[in-house]
Design a protein around this motif. Structure first.
Motif, PDB file in Angstrom:
ATOM      1  N   ASN A 118      -9.642   0.706   3.120  1.00 34.18           N
ATOM      2  CA  ASN A 118      -8.548   0.738   2.159  1.00 34.18           C
ATOM      3  C   ASN A 118      -7.239   0.672   2.959  1.00 34.18           C
ATOM      4  O   ASN A 118      -6.917   1.590   3.723  1.00 34.18           O
ATOM      5  N   GLU A 119      -6.495  -0.421   2.796  1.00 26.15           N
ATOM      6  CA  GLU A 119      -5.281  -0.615   3.596  1.00 26.15           C
ATOM      7  C   GLU A 119      -4.214   0.441   3.304  1.00 26.15           C
ATOM      8  O   GLU A 119      -3.456   0.817   4.194  1.00 26.15           O
ATOM      9  N   ASP A 120      -4.151   0.940   2.067  1.00 21.00           N
ATOM     10  CA  ASP A 120      -3.182   1.999   1.755  1.00 21.00           C
ATOM     11  C   ASP A 120      -3.502   3.274   2.534  1.00 21.00           C
ATOM     12  O   ASP A 120      -2.595   3.956   3.017  1.00 21.00           O
ATOM     13  N   ILE A 121      -4.785   3.583   2.667  1.00 20.39           N
ATOM     14  CA  ILE A 121      -5.189   4.763   3.436  1.00 20.39           C
ATOM     15  C   ILE A 121      -4.946   4.512   4.922  1.00 20.39           C
ATOM     16  O   ILE A 121      -4.513   5.419   5.652  1.00 20.39           O
ATOM     17  N   LEU A 122      -5.186   3.293   5.385  1.00 18.08           N
ATOM     18  CA  LEU A 122      -4.896   2.937   6.775  1.00 18.08           C
ATOM     19  C   LEU A 122      -3.411   3.181   7.074  1.00 18.08           C
ATOM     20  O   LEU A 122      -3.059   3.781   8.096  1.00 18.08           O
ATOM     21  N   ILE A 123      -2.545   2.744   6.178  1.00 20.20           N
ATOM     22  CA  ILE A 123      -1.102   2.942   6.343  1.00 20.20           C
ATOM     23  C   ILE A 123      -0.778   4.442   6.358  1.00 20.20           C
ATOM     24  O   ILE A 123       0.025   4.906   7.179  1.00 20.20           O
ATOM     25  N   ALA A 124      -1.420   5.198   5.480  1.00 19.16           N
ATOM     26  CA  ALA A 124      -1.208   6.651   5.451  1.00 19.16           C
ATOM     27  C   ALA A 124      -1.658   7.288   6.773  1.00 19.16           C
ATOM     28  O   ALA A 124      -0.989   8.198   7.288  1.00 19.16           O
ATOM     29  N   LEU A 125      -2.763   6.830   7.338  1.00 22.17           N
ATOM     30  CA  LEU A 125      -3.242   7.340   8.629  1.00 22.17           C
ATOM     31  C   LEU A 125      -2.250   7.035   9.747  1.00 22.17           C
ATOM     32  O   LEU A 125      -1.998   7.882  10.611  1.00 22.17           O
ATOM     33  N   ILE A 126      -1.703   5.839   9.740  1.00 22.00           N
ATOM     34  CA  ILE A 126      -0.704   5.469  10.744  1.00 22.00           C
ATOM     35  C   ILE A 126       0.501   6.393  10.638  1.00 22.00           C
ATOM     36  O   ILE A 126       0.957   6.966  11.635  1.00 22.00           O
TER      37      ILE A 126
END
Length: 141
Positions: A118-126
C-alpha cells in the motif's frame, strides 16, 4: 578503529538503477525513487555500492560507536527489494502490519515488488522513520 562500510558516495543513482538487470525491479526502483524523493524532499544519494538513501543523520551509541546513515532508503537487490526504515519505534510496527506483502528483518523490510504494498502506508513509514530519527538523533548545534 572501526571504519564504517556504507558511506555516502558521489555515484550516480540513475546509472545504478539503469544497471538493475530485471526490468520489473528497475521499474520499481524508479517508482520508489519518486516516492522517497517526493515524501522526504531530500535528493537521492548512493550509499555504498547498492543503497539509495535520502537525507542523513549522525548516530552515536553508548558504546562510543558512531557514524552517518541515510534517514531512509531502498535497494533493488536480486532477490527482493530492501527498504530501510528506522527501528525501535512502535509506530513502525503498527504501520508494517498495514503495508501489504512483505517480510521484515531487524533493520530491513523486504518486498518483491511495489505493487504488493500500500503506497499510502509506505509514505507513512517514510515520514515516521524520518521524524523518529530526527527526534532520536537531533543535529548538533
Amino acid at each position: 578503529m572501526y571504519q564504517q562500510k556504507t558511506k555516502e558516495t558521489e555515484n550516480s543513482v540513475i546509472e545504478f538503477i539503469e544497471n538493475v538487470d530485471q526490468p520489473q525491479k528497475r521499474e520499481d526502483a524508479y517508482r520508489l525513487l519518486d516516492i522517497f524523493s517526493e515524501t522526504t524532499g531530500y535528493p537521492a544519494k548512493m550509499w555504498g555500492s547498492s543503497i539509495i538513501g535520502f537525507g542523513s543523520y549522525h548516530y552515536k551509541y553508548a558504546s562510543g560507536h558512531e557514524g552517518d546513515a541515510p534517514l531512509v532508503g531502498f535497494s533493488p537487490r536480486k532477490a527482493k527489494i530492501s527498504l530501510y526504515f528506522a527501528t525501535g519505534d512502535e509506530a513502525r510496527d503498527n504501520l508494517l502490519e498495514q503495508l501489504g506483502k512483505h517480510t521484515a528483518g531487524k533493520g530491513c523490510v523486504y518486498i518483491n515488488k511495489v505493487a504488493d504494498v500500500n503506497e499510502d502506508i509506505l509514505i507513512a513509514l517514510i515520514n515516521q522513520s524520518v521524524q523518529f530519527l530526527k527526534e532520536t538523533y537531533p543535529p548538533a548545534e
